[in-house]
Design a protein around this motif. Structure first.
Motif, PDB file in Angstrom:
ATOM      1  N   VAL A 114       0.872  -1.263  -0.158  1.00  0.00           N
ATOM      2  CA  VAL A 114      -0.005  -0.152  -0.071  1.00  0.00           C
ATOM      3  C   VAL A 114       0.978   1.510  -0.190  1.00  0.00           C
ATOM      4  O   VAL A 114       0.683   2.141  -0.664  1.00  0.00           O
ATOM      5  CB  VAL A 114      -0.972  -0.065   1.337  1.00  0.00           C
ATOM      6  N   LEU A 115       1.906   1.395   0.785  1.00  0.00           N
ATOM      7  CA  LEU A 115       2.779   2.558   0.833  1.00  0.00           C
ATOM      8  C   LEU A 115       3.648   2.420  -0.400  1.00  0.00           C
ATOM      9  O   LEU A 115       3.753   3.767  -0.817  1.00  0.00           O
ATOM     10  CB  LEU A 115       3.575   2.381   2.098  1.00  0.00           C
ATOM     11  N   ILE A 116       3.852   1.493  -1.081  1.00  0.00           N
ATOM     12  CA  ILE A 116       4.766   1.402  -2.301  1.00  0.00           C
ATOM     13  C   ILE A 116       3.729   2.189  -3.303  1.00  0.00           C
ATOM     14  O   ILE A 116       4.429   2.990  -4.196  1.00  0.00           O
ATOM     15  CB  ILE A 116       5.439   0.207  -2.651  1.00  0.00           C
ATOM     16  N   ILE A 117       2.662   1.779  -3.343  1.00  0.00           N
ATOM     17  CA  ILE A 117       1.796   2.425  -4.445  1.00  0.00           C
ATOM     18  C   ILE A 117       1.604   3.699  -4.227  1.00  0.00           C
ATOM     19  O   ILE A 117       1.648   4.558  -5.045  1.00  0.00           O
ATOM     20  CB  ILE A 117       0.525   1.549  -4.217  1.00  0.00           C
ATOM     21  N   ARG A 118       1.338   4.389  -2.921  1.00  0.00           N
ATOM     22  CA  ARG A 118       1.210   5.538  -2.542  1.00  0.00           C
ATOM     23  C   ARG A 118       2.435   6.363  -2.956  1.00  0.00           C
ATOM     24  O   ARG A 118       2.454   7.596  -3.505  1.00  0.00           O
ATOM     25  CB  ARG A 118       0.944   5.912  -1.016  1.00  0.00           C
ATOM     26  N   SER A 119       3.639   6.054  -2.447  1.00  0.00           N
ATOM     27  CA  SER A 119       4.752   6.697  -2.868  1.00  0.00           C
ATOM     28  C   SER A 119       5.049   6.761  -4.335  1.00  0.00           C
ATOM     29  O   SER A 119       5.575   7.980  -4.796  1.00  0.00           O
ATOM     30  CB  SER A 119       6.040   6.101  -2.179  1.00  0.00           C
ATOM     31  N   GLY A 120       4.882   5.810  -5.037  1.00  0.00           N
ATOM     32  CA  GLY A 120       5.005   5.547  -6.418  1.00  0.00           C
ATOM     33  C   GLY A 120       4.220   6.616  -7.097  1.00  0.00           C
ATOM     34  O   GLY A 120       4.683   7.346  -7.951  1.00  0.00           O
ATOM     35  N   MET A 121       3.048   6.946  -6.623  1.00  0.00           N
ATOM     36  CA  MET A 121       2.254   8.125  -7.125  1.00  0.00           C
ATOM     37  C   MET A 121       2.709   9.219  -7.194  1.00  0.00           C
ATOM     38  O   MET A 121       2.537  10.320  -7.791  1.00  0.00           O
ATOM     39  CB  MET A 121       0.535   7.629  -6.815  1.00  0.00           C
ATOM     40  N   LEU A 122       3.060   9.399  -5.590  1.00  0.00           N
ATOM     41  CA  LEU A 122       3.721  10.710  -5.433  1.00  0.00           C
ATOM     42  C   LEU A 122       4.863  10.944  -6.298  1.00  0.00           C
ATOM     43  O   LEU A 122       5.114  12.194  -6.891  1.00  0.00           O
ATOM     44  CB  LEU A 122       4.312  10.711  -4.142  1.00  0.00           C
ATOM     45  N   VAL A 123       5.620  10.031  -6.789  1.00  0.00           N
ATOM     46  CA  VAL A 123       7.008  10.348  -7.694  1.00  0.00           C
ATOM     47  C   VAL A 123       6.392  10.485  -8.922  1.00  0.00           C
ATOM     48  O   VAL A 123       7.066  11.365  -9.662  1.00  0.00           O
ATOM     49  CB  VAL A 123       7.933   8.982  -7.655  1.00  0.00           C
ATOM     50  N   ARG A 124       5.296   9.792  -9.230  1.00  0.00           N
ATOM     51  CA  ARG A 124       4.961   9.844 -10.756  1.00  0.00           C
ATOM     52  C   ARG A 124       4.321  11.362 -10.955  1.00  0.00           C
ATOM     53  O   ARG A 124       4.426  11.658 -12.170  1.00  0.00           O
ATOM     54  CB  ARG A 124       4.092   8.844 -11.150  1.00  0.00           C
ATOM     55  N   HIS A 125       3.564  11.904 -10.048  1.00  0.00           N
ATOM     56  CA  HIS A 125       3.019  13.198 -10.173  1.00  0.00           C
ATOM     57  C   HIS A 125       3.580  14.356  -9.610  1.00  0.00           C
ATOM     58  O   HIS A 125       3.151  15.430  -9.687  1.00  0.00           O
ATOM     59  CB  HIS A 125       1.198  12.892  -9.630  1.00  0.00           C
ATOM     60  N   GLN A 126       4.568  14.297  -9.049  1.00  0.00           N
ATOM     61  CA  GLN A 126       5.439  15.287  -8.474  1.00  0.00           C
ATOM     62  C   GLN A 126       5.971  16.497  -9.523  1.00  0.00           C
ATOM     63  O   GLN A 126       6.482  15.812 -10.537  1.00  0.00           O
ATOM     64  CB  GLN A 126       6.472  14.845  -7.413  1.00  0.00           C
ATOM     65  N   LYS A 127       5.752  17.501  -9.252  1.00  0.00           N
ATOM     66  CA  LYS A 127       6.396  18.445 -10.222  1.00  0.00           C
ATOM     67  C   LYS A 127       7.385  19.130  -9.644  1.00  0.00           C
ATOM     68  O   LYS A 127       8.401  19.363 -10.336  1.00  0.00           O
ATOM     69  CB  LYS A 127       5.224  19.883 -10.554  1.00  0.00           C
ATOM     70  N   LYS A 128       7.537  19.509  -8.488  1.00  0.00           N
ATOM     71  CA  LYS A 128       8.556  19.854  -7.654  1.00  0.00           C
ATOM     72  C   LYS A 128       8.847  19.167  -6.433  1.00  0.00           C
ATOM     73  O   LYS A 128       7.785  19.360  -5.334  1.00  0.00           O
ATOM     74  CB  LYS A 128       8.604  21.480  -7.270  1.00  0.00           C
ATOM     75  N   TRP A 154      13.059   8.791  -2.560  1.00  0.00           N
ATOM     76  CA  TRP A 154      13.879   7.736  -1.600  1.00  0.00           C
ATOM     77  C   TRP A 154      12.874   7.140  -0.590  1.00  0.00           C
ATOM     78  O   TRP A 154      13.400   6.007  -0.304  1.00  0.00           O
ATOM     79  CB  TRP A 154      14.507   9.141  -0.619  1.00  0.00           C
ATOM     80  N   LEU A 155      11.599   7.558  -0.436  1.00  0.00           N
ATOM     81  CA  LEU A 155      10.905   6.771   0.465  1.00  0.00           C
ATOM     82  C   LEU A 155      10.531   5.751  -0.421  1.00  0.00           C
ATOM     83  O   LEU A 155      10.227   4.400   0.112  1.00  0.00           O
ATOM     84  CB  LEU A 155       9.554   7.601   0.848  1.00  0.00           C
ATOM     85  N   HIS A 156      10.191   5.825  -1.787  1.00  0.00           N
ATOM     86  CA  HIS A 156       9.651   4.521  -2.766  1.00  0.00           C
ATOM     87  C   HIS A 156      10.941   3.544  -2.572  1.00  0.00           C
ATOM     88  O   HIS A 156      10.520   2.443  -2.448  1.00  0.00           O
ATOM     89  CB  HIS A 156       9.439   5.158  -3.858  1.00  0.00           C
ATOM     90  N   GLN A 157      12.064   4.113  -2.738  1.00  0.00           N
ATOM     91  CA  GLN A 157      12.994   3.000  -2.870  1.00  0.00           C
ATOM     92  C   GLN A 157      13.212   2.230  -1.643  1.00  0.00           C
ATOM     93  O   GLN A 157      13.600   1.072  -1.586  1.00  0.00           O
ATOM     94  CB  GLN A 157      14.325   3.640  -3.346  1.00  0.00           C
ATOM     95  N   GLY A 158      13.330   2.930  -0.486  1.00  0.00           N
ATOM     96  CA  GLY A 158      13.319   2.555   0.801  1.00  0.00           C
ATOM     97  C   GLY A 158      12.271   1.226   1.209  1.00  0.00           C
ATOM     98  O   GLY A 158      12.521   0.312   1.550  1.00  0.00           O
ATOM     99  N   LEU A 159      11.076   1.658   0.727  1.00  0.00           N
ATOM    100  CA  LEU A 159      10.182   0.679   0.872  1.00  0.00           C
ATOM    101  C   LEU A 159      10.142  -0.552  -0.079  1.00  0.00           C
ATOM    102  O   LEU A 159       9.948  -1.561   0.293  1.00  0.00           O
ATOM    103  CB  LEU A 159       8.593   1.595   0.556  1.00  0.00           C
ATOM    104  N   ASP A 160      10.785  -0.240  -1.230  1.00  0.00           N
ATOM    105  CA  ASP A 160      10.969  -1.409  -2.136  1.00  0.00           C
ATOM    106  C   ASP A 160      11.886  -2.309  -1.560  1.00  0.00           C
ATOM    107  O   ASP A 160      11.712  -3.572  -1.660  1.00  0.00           O
ATOM    108  CB  ASP A 160      11.654  -0.684  -3.497  1.00  0.00           C
ATOM    109  N   LEU A 161      13.153  -1.698  -0.876  1.00  0.00           N
ATOM    110  CA  LEU A 161      14.140  -2.699  -0.215  1.00  0.00           C
ATOM    111  C   LEU A 161      13.504  -3.374   0.894  1.00  0.00           C
ATOM    112  O   LEU A 161      13.746  -4.842   1.068  1.00  0.00           O
ATOM    113  CB  LEU A 161      15.312  -1.753   0.245  1.00  0.00           C
TER     114      LEU A 161
END
Length: 346
Positions: free
Chosen positions: A119-133, A151-158
């Motif tokens: 759940v957190l990986i999906i949330r952080s992935g969407m934050l990365v995908r839609h972040q402008k700045k 950083w959050l997305h990759q940490g959760l991935d690990l």
């Protein structure tokens, strides 16, 4: 005197002739009313009203398609040849005699951690995908500067990979791999039978404590041994851990290929979770939650139907996940990220 009287009316006649030959005066056009009105705010390609209307139309269309699918499936299931096929292949086949029964405690904990991280990986992935700045950046001596969301997305991935490796080791060490890895070619006709039973709403008998039906088994096998490795391999290619000093490998595995596969894989996981949760609650919520969260069950499908332990653990897990979801904010992430590196505004 007479000449003066005849010449007097000539002046107004000439003035009238000049006035008639002159171009008519141009009156200013009123401005378009659309410009004076405030434009509706769009959320993506549509406005709020358009999204609501599209949602209503989509819901009715989905209901219509579902009804048509059920009616068609019932018609197919009523054919004599199909009935004999479903009698021969009821939706599941017998597992090897050495296959374990039930869910051990380690599997219940691993299941929770996997759901929590996914759940957190999906949330952080969407934050990365839609972040402008990015709200902040993280860096360390060994890693280049990346956005704090990445950083959050990759940490959760690990953490997800570690949890997955523990799952695989215990899965094969305890023999539970036979529950999700097909051991007979009968899995395919039984999966077709199970799918047809789901479509007719005359669902197959559910007793995951002993054996999954073949459609479930293929879904779990696909998720664990195909979708998860694809997500890991494509995520590694897109991450900051990919080696920059290996141009030959980079050329053979371009990042565009990883991007083209990574997002659809995430959509597969979302669909799998959605269908999985729906089936858990529609095929005996208390019994299924006892299996997955309390490691309690019986060979009798009706057992533990009135035991609320699994539902309680599930509710607590949702509170933990909701708290972690809300904690994915720049201020909180920055305080955690500083424990592992440097956080900066640029």
């Amino acid at each position: 005197m007479g000449m003066q009287q005849s010449a007097a009316p000539a002046a107004p006649a000439v003035a009238a002739e000049k006035a008639s030959s002159a171009k008519p005066a141009i009156t200013p056009k009123p401005q378009a009313s659309a410009k004076s009105k405030k434009e509706a705010v769009k959320h993506g390609p549509l406005t709020t009203k358009q999204w609501v209307l599209a949602g209503i139309v989509g819901a009715f269309a989905a209901l219509g398609l579902a009804t048509a699918a059920v009616l068609i499936a019932r018609g197919i299931a009523g054919i004599d040849g199909v009935e004999s096929f479903m009698e021969r292949y009821p939706g599941e086949y017998h597992l090897p005699e050495s296959a374990p029964i039930g869910f051990p405690g380690w599997l219940a904990w691993n299941h929770f951690f996997n759901f929590f991280l996914m759940v957190l990986i999906i949330r952080s992935g969407m934050l990365v995908r839609h972040q402008k700045k990015p709200p902040a950046y993280w860096s360390s001596k060994r890693s280049p500067k990346v956005s704090i969301n990445l950083w959050l997305h990759q940490g959760l991935d690990l953490l997800w990979l570690v949890n997955g490796l523990v799952f695989l080791v215990l899965l094969f060490a305890t023999g539970h791999w036979m529950r999700i890895v097909p051991t007979s070619w009968e899995v395919f006709p039984n999966a077709i039978s199970a799918a047809l039973q789901y479509l007719t709403l005359d669902w197959p008998t559910e007793n995951g404590w002993v054996n999954y039906n073949s459609l479930q088994q293929l879904a779990y096998f696909t998720t664990v041994f195909i979708a998860a490795p694809v997500a890991a391999i494509t995520g590694y290619r897109m991450s900051a851990f990919w080696p920059k000093n290996m141009p030959a490998l980079t050329k053979k595995y371009p990042i565009e290929v990883a991007r083209a596969l990574h997002f659809p894989t995430m959509l597969y996981f979302v669909l799998f979770i959605l269908v999985h949760v729906i089936l858990v609650f529609s095929t005996g919520a208390l019994r299924n939650l006892n299996h997955m969260y309390a490691a309690q069950g019986s060979t009798d499908p009706a057992a533990y139907a009135d035991n609320w332990a699994g539902l309680l653990y599930f509710a607590l897990s949702l509170l933990v996940i909701a708290g972690a979801w809300l904690a994915c904010r720049p201020m909180i992430l920055a305080s955690i990220a500083r424990l592992f590196g440097k956080v900066s505004a640029r």
